[in-house]
Design a protein around this motif. Sequence first.
Motif, mmCIF file in Angstrom:
data_model
loop_
_atom_site.group_PDB
_atom_site.id
_atom_site.type_symbol
_atom_site.label_atom_id
_atom_site.label_comp_id
_atom_site.label_asym_id
_atom_site.label_seq_id
_atom_site.Cartn_x
_atom_site.Cartn_y
_atom_site.Cartn_z
ATOM 1 N N GLY A 124 0.803 -1.220 0.000
ATOM 2 C CA GLY A 124 0.000 0.000 0.000
ATOM 3 C C GLY A 124 0.831 1.263 0.000
ATOM 4 O O GLY A 124 0.476 2.261 -0.615
ATOM 5 N N LYS A 125 1.969 1.228 0.692
ATOM 6 C CA LYS A 125 2.869 2.371 0.751
ATOM 7 C C LYS A 125 4.309 1.879 0.712
ATOM 8 O O LYS A 125 4.639 0.823 1.273
ATOM 9 N N LEU A 126 5.182 2.677 0.106
ATOM 10 C CA LEU A 126 6.592 2.309 0.094
ATOM 11 C C LEU A 126 7.206 2.381 1.478
ATOM 12 O O LEU A 126 8.216 1.735 1.754
ATOM 13 N N SER A 127 6.598 3.159 2.373
ATOM 14 C CA SER A 127 7.108 3.267 3.741
ATOM 15 C C SER A 127 6.984 1.956 4.509
ATOM 16 O O SER A 127 7.557 1.808 5.586
ATOM 17 N N TRP A 128 6.254 0.985 3.962
ATOM 18 C CA TRP A 128 6.144 -0.331 4.609
ATOM 19 C C TRP A 128 7.454 -1.099 4.540
ATOM 20 O O TRP A 128 7.647 -2.050 5.297
ATOM 21 N N PHE A 129 8.344 -0.682 3.626
ATOM 22 C CA PHE A 129 9.545 -1.472 3.360
ATOM 23 C C PHE A 129 10.798 -0.643 3.580
ATOM 24 O O PHE A 129 10.771 0.590 3.563
ATOM 25 N N GLY A 130 11.913 -1.338 3.806
ATOM 26 C CA GLY A 130 13.169 -0.678 4.092
ATOM 27 C C GLY A 130 13.743 0.050 2.894
ATOM 28 O O GLY A 130 13.279 -0.091 1.761
ATOM 29 N N SER A 131 14.773 0.856 3.157
ATOM 30 C CA SER A 131 15.418 1.614 2.088
ATOM 31 C C SER A 131 15.988 0.671 1.035
ATOM 32 O O SER A 131 16.387 -0.458 1.329
ATOM 33 N N ARG A 132 15.979 1.145 -0.203
ATOM 34 C CA ARG A 132 16.494 0.424 -1.372
ATOM 35 C C ARG A 132 15.634 -0.792 -1.723
ATOM 36 O O ARG A 132 16.051 -1.652 -2.495
ATOM 37 N N SER A 133 14.441 -0.880 -1.147
ATOM 38 C CA SER A 133 13.509 -1.939 -1.565
ATOM 39 C C SER A 133 12.970 -1.620 -2.949
ATOM 40 O O SER A 133 12.887 -0.460 -3.353
ATOM 41 N N ARG A 134 12.570 -2.662 -3.662
ATOM 42 C CA ARG A 134 12.019 -2.494 -4.998
ATOM 43 C C ARG A 134 10.762 -3.337 -5.148
ATOM 44 O O ARG A 134 10.769 -4.536 -4.838
ATOM 45 N N ILE A 135 9.692 -2.712 -5.617
ATOM 46 C CA ILE A 135 8.442 -3.408 -5.905
ATOM 47 C C ILE A 135 8.158 -3.220 -7.395
ATOM 48 O O ILE A 135 8.122 -2.093 -7.895
ATOM 49 N N ILE A 136 7.992 -4.317 -8.114
ATOM 50 C CA ILE A 136 7.711 -4.285 -9.550
ATOM 51 C C ILE A 136 6.297 -4.805 -9.765
ATOM 52 O O ILE A 136 5.950 -5.889 -9.294
ATOM 53 N N VAL A 137 5.487 -4.028 -10.466
ATOM 54 C CA VAL A 137 4.087 -4.379 -10.695
ATOM 55 C C VAL A 137 3.853 -4.511 -12.196
ATOM 56 O O VAL A 137 4.220 -3.615 -12.964
ATOM 57 N N THR A 138 3.261 -5.624 -12.632
ATOM 58 C CA THR A 138 2.856 -5.749 -14.028
ATOM 59 C C THR A 138 1.335 -5.788 -14.105
ATOM 60 O O THR A 138 0.674 -6.326 -13.219
ATOM 61 N N THR A 139 0.809 -5.213 -15.153
ATOM 62 C CA THR A 139 -0.638 -5.145 -15.315
ATOM 63 C C THR A 139 -0.979 -4.896 -16.775
ATOM 64 O O THR A 139 -0.150 -4.410 -17.546
ATOM 65 N N ARG A 140 -2.201 -5.241 -17.137
ATOM 66 C CA ARG A 140 -2.705 -4.883 -18.460
ATOM 67 C C ARG A 140 -3.354 -3.497 -18.443
ATOM 68 O O ARG A 140 -3.654 -2.944 -19.487
ATOM 69 N N ASN A 141 -3.594 -2.982 -17.242
ATOM 70 C CA ASN A 141 -4.325 -1.733 -17.060
ATOM 71 C C ASN A 141 -3.375 -0.627 -16.633
ATOM 72 O O ASN A 141 -2.980 -0.546 -15.465
ATOM 73 N N ALA A 142 -2.998 0.246 -17.557
ATOM 74 C CA ALA A 142 -2.036 1.305 -17.245
ATOM 75 C C ALA A 142 -2.567 2.262 -16.190
ATOM 76 O O ALA A 142 -1.796 2.819 -15.403
ATOM 77 N N ASP A 143 -3.891 2.475 -16.132
ATOM 78 C CA ASP A 143 -4.462 3.416 -15.153
ATOM 79 C C ASP A 143 -4.215 2.952 -13.728
ATOM 80 O O ASP A 143 -4.143 3.765 -12.804
ATOM 81 N N LEU A 144 -4.089 1.649 -13.529
ATOM 82 C CA LEU A 144 -3.858 1.123 -12.185
ATOM 83 C C LEU A 144 -2.542 1.642 -11.610
ATOM 84 O O LEU A 144 -2.381 1.736 -10.397
ATOM 85 N N LEU A 145 -1.603 2.001 -12.490
ATOM 86 C CA LEU A 145 -0.284 2.453 -12.050
ATOM 87 C C LEU A 145 -0.245 3.946 -11.777
ATOM 88 O O LEU A 145 0.809 4.479 -11.400
#
Length: 969
Positions: A124-145
């Motif tokens: 939900g938020k990047l603050s949930w994870f430590g520094s230099r963490s990376r979250i990669i999201v793939t989707t067919r729906n560009a608006d979701l990003l």
Amino acid sequence: MMTRLDIDYSNGQAIEVRRNEARMVGIHGIGGIGKTTLVKLIYNQLCPLFEGCSYLGNIREILKTESLEHLQSQLVSDLLKQEPIGLGSLEEGIYYIKHRFRSMRVLIVLDDVDERNHLKAFAGKLSWFGSRSRIIVTTRNADLLNIPDVVVTYEVEPMEIDQSIRLFSLHAFGGSSPNKGYDDLSRDIVSTTRGLPLAIEVLGSFLYRKTKEIWRATLHELKKETVDSVQQVLMTSYESLDQGTKDIFLDIACYFIGKDKRIPFYMWEDCGFYPCTGIESLLLTSLVKIGENNELLMYDLLRDLGREIVSKEDPANHGRRSRLWNHEEACDTLRSKKGTKRVQAIRLKFANGSNNCFTREEFQRLSKMRFLKLDKANIRGDFTNLLSNLRWLDWQGCPTTFEAVNLHLKKLAILDLSWSKVTQDWEGWSQIKMPRLKVLNLTGCNEMLITPNFSGYPLLEMLILEGCFQLVKIDPSICHLRSLVSLNLKSCSNLSMLPPDIGKMEALQELLMDGTSIQEIPVSIARMKKLKTISASNCYSLTYLPKSIGYIDALSMLLLDNVKIPELPNSIGSLMKLKRLSLRDCRGIQKLPESIGKLGCSLLELDISGTLISELPDSMKNLRLLRVLKMERCHVRQFPSAIGRLRKLEEIHASRCRSLEGSIPSNIWNLQVLKTLILGYSGVSSLPSSIQSLSRLRTLDLLPCDKLEMLPMLPSSLTCLRVSSKKMSIIPDIQNLVELEVLSFGNENPKELTVPPAAIDARSTWTKQQSLWPVRFPKLKSLELFHSKIINLGFEYGSACVPQLKKVALTGTNLQGVSGLPSSLSVLSFQACLSLKSLPSVHNLIYLSELELLNSAVQVIKGLGGLTSLEILVISNCWIEHLDGLSKLRSLKRLSLRNCNSLNNLPDVSDLTMLKVLEIHRCRLIHDIEGLEGLTSLEELHVSKCKAKRSSRVRQAQERIRRRLRTSP
């Protein structure tokens, strides 16, 4: 504007792993375009750089049958590298993720997300994870990003025609281009695929070795205007299969994606589908893939095709279709008693507490059913003469009380009771008659302390007890399972002993006991003449290997990672079929036995990484078939002088061997098939000149090797070169490396560098200015330079060359000039360039999505307004005086300015309509920010330690953002 992400740009640079802040990256594109393939490659490359990693694949499809809580539990389990924990609710899962990983550097892939609330459940938020963490999201729906935490998005676009032709040719002809006489026909056929890699691959595989008449007929069908060409490509390939193979394809599409392929084989063989030839046909036509862990895989479009074929069998009546995979349709068919003998397979998946009980009447008409999935369901009543054709009963979460009578499943081959609360006293063991049972899966049955008696299943071939945490004893009857081929005891953490007579299972080929508390392997194991695999990694209590292990004639894989054994028995040399031996992180092992040289006719891979081994035995020279040698983080002091005799070596991994010193032996030239040589963080001081003859070497990693003084001429085959050394006194001549795709080169406080005579050419710019370092590598995609004595850098591409360069990162206190930046760049970074006062004009960088200036003397960015694709602009601790052209950056999403005390003011930002994040910190001369009121996309505005913080425009904009966030869903 979204950044274009070509499929072949897949080296992970897109997510900038070196940045300190947590980042979320979005990748979008149509189905079948290659998003999943791309992120899997990035994930596999980057995993070793993170403390915890999780790949949640196929989320959209999984959530049709699983809950968000289930996937949250998997995410937590992956990141902590432990067994799944129970999460009572979605909110509990969010709370746990939010607070547990704040100080942990993680890599998370969320593949195929189609709803924003699903994304919020995991990150939900990047603050949930430590520094230099990376979250990669793939989707067919560009608006979701379109959310604040997604700092950059990439669109995977269809393949260009030349790329498409190469991929098609690989599958249709087995080469990189069409055969003679097929050029025009190939181009016409490929043009119908819309650049989708899946369609190209399937079509090429279908046409492999077909006549030209079939090629032309196929093209004619594909060009029909009334037909979706991609769908027709897939359908044409499906129709070419025989009936048994079609059934296998439809079974996989409806039920078995991700399943170990060996398990459905038992059902398919019993039904006469001939799975060996069937799977081979599906692989040859690219309709199915086999994953690294032997699992069945299928592209989403092919899965959807298979399910559509089944749906069209009878669109109006579910009960007249061969397969029911949708829970609601399957449940309705049973409840209404509309099922017919056409139904071959049903999947039901209930949640806890549902009305989930069925009686004999609801199954009475389903005489041909061979597969039944009853997750968290119950059956009650007399089942005499029912389900007589059932081959596979998947009953995960079955009830502890057994209420069926006369359940005689005479043809049942597979019983799956995973994640159930069954114990050794469960009534089903005696009530269900299964004389032909081949597979019993009890994964995660955590109430089980002792296994059931197995004497009623004499034909059992696979027994899976993985994750039965409470299991402390295996019933001795297991020793009488003379047909058992595979025994999986992984993660049975309380299991400390194997049955002493386990050697009686003479058919056993696979023994998996990773993560158990087993203390010793019984001597009787020597009787298992067919045993091929022993996997005992992370068995921390295992301190001894019996000498009798050397008598297992068929053993080909012995995995003992992180085991406490002090040594290998000398009998290891008798394992004449051993192909892979892994002793990774066995910190008690200080040497290898001399007898290991006797494995010269079999051993392909040896891993001694993390051991205390300081010297390799002389007999290593006899391992003439060895392909992979891994000795990272071990104490080896030097390469054996006879390394050149290992002529089959393809990979040498020796990074972080800090005791490894001196020269690499000159006879390394004998390793003519060597592809990878990794020596980073070692004491290696020189490479022999003979290394130039290694014509297949692709990767050379010397980053850093601080005792290295110079590089010899390197082989032109290199695609990846990483090198740095404090002692390197000569800038290496690497201009011959025309295949380079990745180059990382630098030093730290080096001595005076000189240009080698070989690099001086009277016609080149070297004679005019010896400090110019030219970049002429036509295939280079990523360049990192951090060399203090490179004064001027010039990108010199000939008129016939199309630059492939995507990323340039430059660091160097003495860098004064950069010229000729190619327009192909998407990422450009300057850091600690204290002598660089001016950048070359960047107006031509029309694909640039990210520009970073850190701790540099740059005062002006010429042509800034021409960066029409720029999404991220970060300037920190620079002498920048103005940002002319900033207002033209219509694609800009993030603007960060820190410690820019020479920057007088900002241009009007009202036209930056895509801007989501604006940060201004310690820019003391900025008094106000004009145009904030027009930025309706702005979601974060941080202004501190500058006069603009008190501006009414800033305060009003911050209040608008707060109100918007409070009212957003």
